[in-house]
Design a protein around this motif. Structure first.
Motif, PDB file in Angstrom:
ATOM      1  N   ILE A 112      21.886  81.155 -10.323  1.00 30.24           N
ATOM      2  CA  ILE A 112      21.184  79.790 -10.307  1.00 30.24           C
ATOM      3  C   ILE A 112      20.621  79.545 -11.123  1.00 30.24           C
ATOM      4  O   ILE A 112      18.810  80.397 -10.668  1.00 30.24           O
ATOM      5  N   GLY A 113      20.069  78.954 -12.008  1.00 33.37           N
ATOM      6  CA  GLY A 113      18.802  79.029 -13.159  1.00 33.37           C
ATOM      7  C   GLY A 113      18.704  77.859 -14.085  1.00 33.37           C
ATOM      8  O   GLY A 113      20.269  77.069 -14.232  1.00 33.37           O
ATOM      9  N   GLY A 114      17.915  77.715 -15.061  1.00 36.24           N
ATOM     10  CA  GLY A 114      17.383  76.743 -15.417  1.00 36.24           C
ATOM     11  C   GLY A 114      18.556  77.162 -17.480  1.00 36.24           C
ATOM     12  O   GLY A 114      18.222  78.626 -17.661  1.00 36.24           O
ATOM     13  N   THR A 115      18.396  76.371 -17.913  1.00 35.19           N
ATOM     14  CA  THR A 115      19.226  76.836 -18.982  1.00 35.19           C
ATOM     15  C   THR A 115      18.470  78.152 -19.992  1.00 35.19           C
ATOM     16  O   THR A 115      18.923  78.796 -21.147  1.00 35.19           O
ATOM     17  N   ASP A 116      17.083  78.240 -19.285  1.00 33.50           N
ATOM     18  CA  ASP A 116      16.441  78.982 -20.442  1.00 33.50           C
ATOM     19  C   ASP A 116      16.321  80.314 -20.364  1.00 33.50           C
ATOM     20  O   ASP A 116      16.015  81.090 -20.187  1.00 33.50           O
ATOM     21  N   GLN A 117      17.036  80.505 -18.968  1.00 33.33           N
ATOM     22  CA  GLN A 117      17.222  81.935 -18.284  1.00 33.33           C
ATOM     23  C   GLN A 117      18.569  82.122 -18.570  1.00 33.33           C
ATOM     24  O   GLN A 117      19.116  83.310 -17.906  1.00 33.33           O
TER      25      GLN A 117
END
Length: 409
Positions: free
Chosen positions: A197-202
């Motif tokens: 899981i992560g932000g869209t920047d990752q």
């Protein structure tokens, strides 16, 4: 680590909760299959979250991913928080025009300590394991590193926006920087991660993990991407430097008031991203708003929920304070904004700005009003002794009998 023996929810119910607020799930069908097997075997999946060891003070923007992990832990899964101590020594170039300065081992350890203390205010500590990726990455020999490097092409690496932009603009790229996404991908291999899981920047780094797992003959992890949360201005990413944030360590009264400053257009987004409310309930609130329910009432409930998540004991008192200070003091809903400099954020420091914006004709007049009880902040009367008081973004100042200003940093 304690194993949750409770009967797990159905695949459909779990997918509904996991997908709430998510920007995208890559490998959704694979995730359904993983969940089906996990339910049959009554075991949790392994959720991976990689963290940059720069140790920020957590605000609601950071909590988006952490709250999603907490929700998945409640479904019976376990989280593995990967502190990038080894990758931190290289410096992640994500979103930068040049490589980020590497951190020392001491800096990484101290940052990890302060960060994990904050993380456990959101995620379930008993269902969380914290690991450092140096424990496996520094064990790799040069032959193994070369073999890993063979799994990806230079063309693929240059798909990352920051690398391609720097390449086009003749900005130097160190060869070692190409290894950052590959090493982060190897973390998924080492952990046998089921979900990352992560932000869209990752996005690039997380998808690289899927690719490397497949290349090494493993079942690929599903990728859950959470959106970036807008701040109180309703436009920019929530950020301390922009002053549009809600910190999880801010006093309950400040937190409650700040949530009430969330733009109406973002009420449902905040319910989806920074609360644990069930998706069906959020859908119901969205329908009520569309049918004409007063947004202020829905936002008031949101303020109660968010404040209660971080200040269980003080939430009721914060609500009471808000009612007394704002709802019963005749403070108008639409208040002019007063944008102040971060280095002049005290009551005395903003006097020149108040004169410039014609709130008061002079500094002496402001001090006269202050000495006579004619200046209040959030409904509380101020005195001359409070000129050094620091103002918080969202504070509402009343000057004289009719002038109001909302402080924006």
């Amino acid at each position: 680590m304690r194993k949750d023996k409770k009967k797990m929810k159905t695949v459909e119910e779990q997918m509904k909760i996991i997908a709430k607020g998510a920007k995208e799930i890559v490998g959704e069908e694979e995730l359904r299959n993983k969940l089906t097997r996990a339910i049959a075997e009554n075991r949790g999946l392994t959720i991976k979250l990689g963290l940059d060891p720069s140790a920020p003070d957590i605000h609601l923007g950071h909590s988006v991913v952490l709250r999603k992990i907490r929700q998945m832990q409640e479904l019976g899964h376990r989280a593995v928080i990967v502190i990038g101590d080894f990758t931190g020594r290289i410096g992640d170039p994500t979103g930068k025009s040049k490589g980020r300065a590497a951190l020392s081992e001491e800096q990484v350890k101290e940052n990890a300590r302060t960060y994990t203390e904050q993380i456990f205010e959101i995620v379930d500590k008993e269902k969380t394991e914290v690991v450092f990726n140096s424990s496996w990455l520094k064990q790799l020999n040069f032959e193994e590193v070369i073999r890993l490097a063979a799994s990806v092409t230079v063309a693929r690496i240059l798909e990352r926006d920051d690398f391609s932009d720097r390449y086009k603009n003749n900005i130097p790229i160190g060869l070692h920087e190409f290894f950052y996404p590959l090493m982060q991908a190897y973390d998924s291999v080492a952990l046998k991660a089921d979900i990352e899981i992560g932000g869209t920047d990752q996005t690039f780094n997380i998808l690289m993990g899927r690719s490397l797992q497949k290349w090494m003959g493993m079942e690929a992890q599903a990728a859950v991407f959470m959106p970036i949360l807008e701040g109180l201005d309703g436009v920019e990413k929530m950020s301390k430097s922009l002053g549009n944030y809600i910190g999880i360590h801010e006093p309950a009264t400040v937190m409650f008031k700040k949530v009430m400053e969330v733009p109406d257009s973002l009420i449902i987004r905040y319910y989806e991203l920074v609360t644990d409310e069930h998706p069906d309930r959020v859908a119901g609130l969205k329908k009520e708003l569309e049918e004409g329910r007063n947004p202020r009432d829905v936002k008031y409930e949101l303020a109660r929920i968010i404040t209660g998540l971080y200040h269980k004991e003080e939430a009721e008192e914060a609500e009471k304070y808000y009612r007394e200070a704002f709802m019963k003091k005749g403070i108008p809903a639409a208040i002019p904004e007063l944008v102040i400099d971060l280095d002049k954020d005290t009551l005395g420091g903003i006097i020149p700005k108040l004169i410039e914006e014609k709130y008061v004709p002079s500094g002496s007049e402001f001090r006269r009003l202050l000495s006579q009880g004619g200046i209040s902040l959030n409904g509380e009367v101020l005195s001359l002794e409070e000129l050094d008081s620091v103002l918080v973004c969202g504070d509402v100042m009343k000057i004289g009998k009719k002038k109001f200003a909302k402080i924006i940093k």
